[in-house]
Design a protein around this motif. Structure first.
Motif: not given
Length: 638
Positions: A392-409
């Protein structure tokens, strides 16, 4: 929130807004007083795109000019600034995000690409500028393709399109602008690449001879990394480095800061049959101009490369000296060889282990209520589980961790200001990926730890139906990806729902998580060579209810051959094999909406997850994860 915090937040917001307005004023002052040509007329409109000199999607901090001037941090968009207007074009992934981030909001107009009635940048400029206006852009930061489209609209309307090497956003940015990264360039061994750099260069030269060209210019950073079997870290999450390559029929030239090269990387290149000539990174333009001037031979440079480099190669009056198709490396990189395919499968298996451990841990934490897990702390814990995996080197992009309304973004990025606890009342959408030495991953799961509404369940089910339809598709070899897009949307369209992003993107082999030239979308990919065995693509339909919730399911799939009763015109037929191994939350499905084939597909997929991931979750330390995996993969019935 205390009164002090309320006052502080209001003050910070005002300072941010005032800062955005100040940037625009400084830029407009520079444009108004700029000396352009013999008439010394200023610049009426300035274009600020989302690209660096290599036309990269994701950028190093030094190249985030559009973000600096507009406040919008998404990966795609083009800004146009005039003396009295500022406009941002972006696609459906970023409508909600741009609305929140544009600074100051009252100064900017959001132009929604893909929405009926939204003009192109060229047509807007042609229709809204005064007669004989000057429009300018940094020619290093716009592709030849984009330049040509805008230039055609401007010339037809009597305006001038100017290529100015002076970058006016950089002048506004001043001494605070970040510098060029100086990270080390390392070798990617043959056990991961499956093909030597010498073999790849040989294939390039074969293609060059077939097209009667003597020079190939390689500008895309992932193509440079792939060709040389090197990797870097100049752009966060992307294992690439700043360099150009020029391939001739008997030489190879690398334009790079040699101080960044490790001895291991140099030696591996020689061992793999390539003995290059090195040049300073910033001399590429001069080199191409001198080479073009001294010879009438033809040069191969992708139309996606910068307008500046095209000009150096002899565009314009010498356009017949250019071959502007995508490079042979672009397709070579997209069609994985057997070693890369095996590596990608291993990476996704390891990723499956990490994600199963994460969702098992997260469910227990949310249901116990002992210590709240937030969007940010959840993403951090997921990275810890990935870090336990080999290579493992690192994430492949910034994690989209989204609750409720944030998931619509659609490309939501949690921050300390927006961080929200993950709970049992709302959907939680987690879109994440890892960079491993043997492959790149990207997976999205949407979960709910409570009781969703009937409408939310229906939406989740229709998203799953779309994913299942695409994953099960059988299609002719070489068909363009956009022909398959309707399969993922049909179930949503039937009830008047949709999503405003593409359905699939290519994925690199320890390279960029977004990789062309193919893709599956409602609009065609101009350079799509046709879908072929060995290509890896995402499969990610979704649905987003503004200010309420977001749902997305994403797997990575490799294209494989399949047998059919007939074989029309001997074309050969293909299908997808899923390499993602993470269960889908089956109790969110309304089984009354599912067909027998869809139920069988999910049960078969879950059996595969249990069969492959389960053996890697043995021992007391993995007891929680294995128990969760067994429960998550129980077959469903009506």
């Amino acid at each position: 929130m205390t009164g002090y915090e309320e006052d502080r937040d209001e003050k910070d917001e005002k300072m941010t807004t005032r800062n955005g307005a100040t940037k625009l004023k400084k830029l407009r002052d520079l444009l108004r007083t700029a000396t352009v040509g013999t008439d010394k007329k200023g610049i009426d409109a300035y274009i600020v795109g989302s690209e660096d000199s290599h036309q990269s999607e994701y950028l190093a901090p030094k190249d985030q000019r559009r973000s600096f001037i507009s406040g919008f941090s998404g990966s795609a968009g083009m800004a146009i600034i005039t003396q009295d207007q500022a406009l941002l074009w972006t696609d459906g992934r970023y409508f909600a995000q741009a609305t929140k981030e544009l600074d100051p909001p009252e100064a900017w107009t959001l132009m929604k690409e893909g929405v009926a009635g939204t003009p192109t940048q060229g047509s807007w400029l042609a229709s809204n500028l005064s007669a004989n206006s000057n429009v300018a852009v940094d020619p290093n930061l716009i592709s030849n393709m984009a330049w040509s489209a805008i230039n055609a609209s401007l010339v037809a309307a009597g305006h001038s399109f100017l290529a100015l090497e002076k970058n006016f956003v950089d002048l506004v940015w001043g001494p605070d602008k970040p510098g060029m990264p100086s990270n080390k360039i390392v070798a990617q061994p043959l056990k991961y690449t499956g093909k030597t750099a010498g073999e790849k260069v040989g294939l390039c030269r074969k293609a060059m001879r077939e097209e009667s060209v003597t020079t190939l210019v390689v500008t895309a950073l992932d193509e440079v990394a792939y060709l040389l079997n090197w990797r870097g870290s100049d752009i966060h999450y992307n294992p690439v480095f700043f360099a150009y390559v020029v391939v001739t029929l008997d030489e190879l030239h690398i334009f790079v800061d040699e101080l960044k090269l490790t001895q291991e990387a140099r030696q591996q290149l020689k061992d793999e049959g390539v003995d290059p000539q090195y040049h300073p990174y910033d001399t590429i333009g001069t080199y191409l101009k001198e080479r073009s001037t001294a010879s009438d031979e033809k040069t191969w440079i992708s139309n996606s490369s910068s307008y500046a480099l095209h000009s150096n190669c002899g565009s314009g009056e010498m356009h017949n000296k250019l071959h502007t198709n995508i490079t042979p490396i672009c397709i070579m990189k997209a069609i994985k060889n057997p070693t890369e395919i095996e590596g990608m499968k291993k990476a996704h298996l390891k990723d499956g282990v990490a994600l199963v451990k994460y969702f098992a841990w997260l469910e227990e934490m949310v249901k116990s209520g002992e210590s709240p897990v937030t969007e940010l702390s959840g993403a951090a814990q997921l990275e810890k589980f990935r870090a336990e995996q080999a290579d493992f080197i690192g994430p492949s992009f910034s994690t989209i961790s989204a609750v409720g309304p944030h998931g619509a973004i659609i490309h939501y990025a949690p921050s300390p200001e927006t961080d929200t606890p993950i709970n049992d009342r709302e959907f939680y959408l987690c879109d994440s990926g890892g960079q491993y030495r043997d492959g790149t991953t990207d997976v999205t799961r949407t979960v709910h730890f409570g009781s969703p509404t009937a409408f939310e369940r229906e939406c989740f089910t229709r998203v799953f139906k779309g994913q299942c339809a695409l994953a099960s598709a059988i299609f002719p070899t070489m068909i363009k990806g956009n022909y398959l897009d309707i399969l993922a949307r049909k179930s949503l369209w039937e009830v008047g729902l949709d999503y405003l992003h593409g359905t699939a993107h290519g994925v690199g082999a320890y390279l960029n998580v977004h990789e062309g030239p193919m893709g599956i979308s409602w609009r065609p990919h101009p350079d799509d060579p046709g879908l072929q065995v060995g290509m890896f693509l995402s499969n990610e339909p979704g649905y987003y209810e503004d200010e309420k919730f977001g749902i997305r399911l994403e797997d990575i799939e490799v294209i494989v051959e399949t047998a059919t009763p007939y074989n029309f015109k001997s074309r050969g037929f293909l299908t997808f094999e899923c390499v993602t191994l993470v269960p889908i939350q089956s109790n969110l499905l309304d089984t009354s909406l599912l067909t027998d084939q869809e139920i069988a597909y999910l049960n078969c997929y879950h059996a595969e997850c249990l069969k492959k991931v389960g053996p890697l979750l043995q021992g007391e330390a993995n007891r929680q994860a294995l128990s969760w995996l067994r429960r998550a993969t129980v077959p469903i019935t009506r």
